[in-house]
Motif scaffolding. Structure first.
Motif, PDB file in Angstrom:
ATOM      1  N   SER A 148       0.884  -1.355   0.242  1.00 26.07           N
ATOM      2  CA  SER A 148      -0.040  -0.320  -0.045  1.00 26.07           C
ATOM      3  C   SER A 148       0.444   1.474   0.028  1.00 26.07           C
ATOM      4  O   SER A 148       0.113   2.616  -0.677  1.00 26.07           O
ATOM      5  N   TYR A 149       2.485   1.121   0.745  1.00 24.29           N
ATOM      6  CA  TYR A 149       2.858   2.323   1.067  1.00 24.29           C
ATOM      7  C   TYR A 149       3.650   2.236  -0.200  1.00 24.29           C
ATOM      8  O   TYR A 149       4.103   3.932  -0.562  1.00 24.29           O
ATOM      9  N   LEU A 328      -3.441   7.008  -3.679  1.00 28.15           N
ATOM     10  CA  LEU A 328      -3.893   5.587  -2.703  1.00 28.15           C
ATOM     11  C   LEU A 328      -5.402   6.297  -2.375  1.00 28.15           C
ATOM     12  O   LEU A 328      -6.460   5.392  -2.290  1.00 28.15           O
ATOM     13  N   SER A 335      -6.980   0.071   3.730  1.00 23.28           N
ATOM     14  CA  SER A 335      -5.517   0.773   4.446  1.00 23.28           C
ATOM     15  C   SER A 335      -5.321   1.244   5.777  1.00 23.28           C
ATOM     16  O   SER A 335      -6.189   2.406   5.444  1.00 23.28           O
TER      17      SER A 335
END
Length: 375
Positions: A148-149, A328, A335
């Motif tokens: 996710s990052y 995102l 998340s």
């Protein structure tokens, strides 16, 4: 002629993440926007707050928003205060529900002809950072994992992976100063090992290492795909490093990657073969009891490897550029990685210095037994 609010709304909403909202949320926002006459900046932030609440698996904006506020400012400030409070308290994944995440991705492969070899300085190198002088070599563009990052998602089409058809020849043609020592990493634009020897990339990199003994060639990975290394003679100037995290972060934020025990097991197998290994704790992520969880991982490594088998251990934490945050928020998934208090860190968003000192000191102290032997 002065625009009325409806005209302003239609014009301004295109410059927000309104399109990423569900139909129900779009109707809700149109209703409250006309009721309270929110400014463009207020509306933009409220939409981002809404996306964050959903991403973080927190209460929905419709539940948080009161039936009535005295004025526009009170309405906006209330939602912003809730958002800030959620960011300021320690995250917990205890009740986190990521069941909506699909572990199936349709990846397409393509062959491209790049004009030059993608070899350059580490992208974070700058006068304001302490650099290890790593150079990065892009053998593949885009990654099949879905952390996710990760910043890769803002640079490439996530579902399309590209291989340079002339990569091997370009490596052969590369002229390096034989009197210099180079540290070159291949895990910047994709995972170094997940694709195996597809399109002959590992053949080309092994040949390059053999031809350039003054190069330390690093393969950085979150996979356990080491079959090529087990089946072939590995040049002594090749090192394999694993990006590690706690089971909590791997399970909830590092989608599609190998489990912690699989990564450590793969590293153990290569160490048994005589290949130097290393470990990257980047990013270290804050959440409830995170220091204890990371210490367990550190202790596992110390109990599994002799310090003479390990060439390096590095530490880092979350840093976000604006395009990654925007990416995102454009995705429909769960998340908690953005549920943190941001401060500016050389033009990027990151934890404050106090938090960084806490996490890095804990990591450094935990590896005291390796201080003399491991970089």
């Amino acid at each position: 002629m002065k625009q009325n609010y409806e005209e302003k709304f239609i014009t301004n909403i295109e410059n927000t993440n309104y399109a990423s909202l569900s139909t129900g949320h779009q109707v809700f926002f149109k209703t409250i926007a006309f009721q309270y006459q929110f400014s463009f900046q207020e509306l933009k932030q409220l939409i981002d707050f809404t996306i964050d609440f959903k991403m973080w698996n927190e209460k929905d904006i419709v539940e948080i928003f009161k039936n009535e506020y005295a004025n526009r400012k009170m309405a906006f400030n209330h939602i912003r205060d809730v958002w800030n409070e959620l960011k300021s308290k320690p995250n917990t994944y205890d009740t986190f529900d990521k069941s909506s995440y699909s572990d199936k991705r349709k990846i397409t492969f393509e062959k491209i002809e790049k004009e030059t070899l993608s070899l350059g300085a580490c992208p974070v190198a700058s006068p304001n950072t302490r650099c290890c002088n790593l150079m990065t070599l892009d053998s593949v563009e885009s990654c099949g994992f879905d952390c996710s990052y990760c910043s890769i998602q803002s640079f490439y089409n996530q579902n399309k992976v590209a291989f340079d058809v002339n990569f091997a020849q370009k490596l052969k043609n590369l002229k390096l100063d034989p009197n210099e020592t180079y540290h070159i990493g291949t895990g910047q634009s994709s995972d170094s090992l997940m694709w195996g020897n597809k399109e002959g990339i590992l053949d080309a990199l092994f040949d390059f290492a053999r031809s350039n003994p003054n190069v330390i060639l690093e393969f950085k990975t979150k996979s356990n795909n080491i079959s090529y290394f087990l089946e072939n003679e590995v040049p002594s100037n090749i090192i394999c490093t694993w990006s590690l995290n706690t089971p909590v972060i791997i399970e909830n934020e590092e989608h599609l990657t190998a489990k912690l025990h699989q990564r450590i097991g793969a590293a153990r197998k290569l160490a048994d073969k005589g290949v130097l290994v290393g470990f990257h704790f980047h990013p270290i992520v804050q959440y409830e009891n995170y220091l204890e969880d990371y210490k367990e991982v550190y202790e596992t490594l110390i109990n599994t490897f002799d310090s003479k088998e390990v060439v390096l251990v590095s530490m880092g934490t979350l840093t976000f550029i604006k395009p990654v945050i925007q990416k995102l928020r454009s995705r429909d998934f769960k998340s908690k990685i953005l549920q943190m208090s941001f401060v500016d860190a050389n033009g990027k968003a990151s934890y404050d210095l106090k938090a960084k000192k806490e996490m890095f000191k804990s990591a450094y102290d935990s590896f005291k037994a390796w201080h003399k032997d491991v970089y």
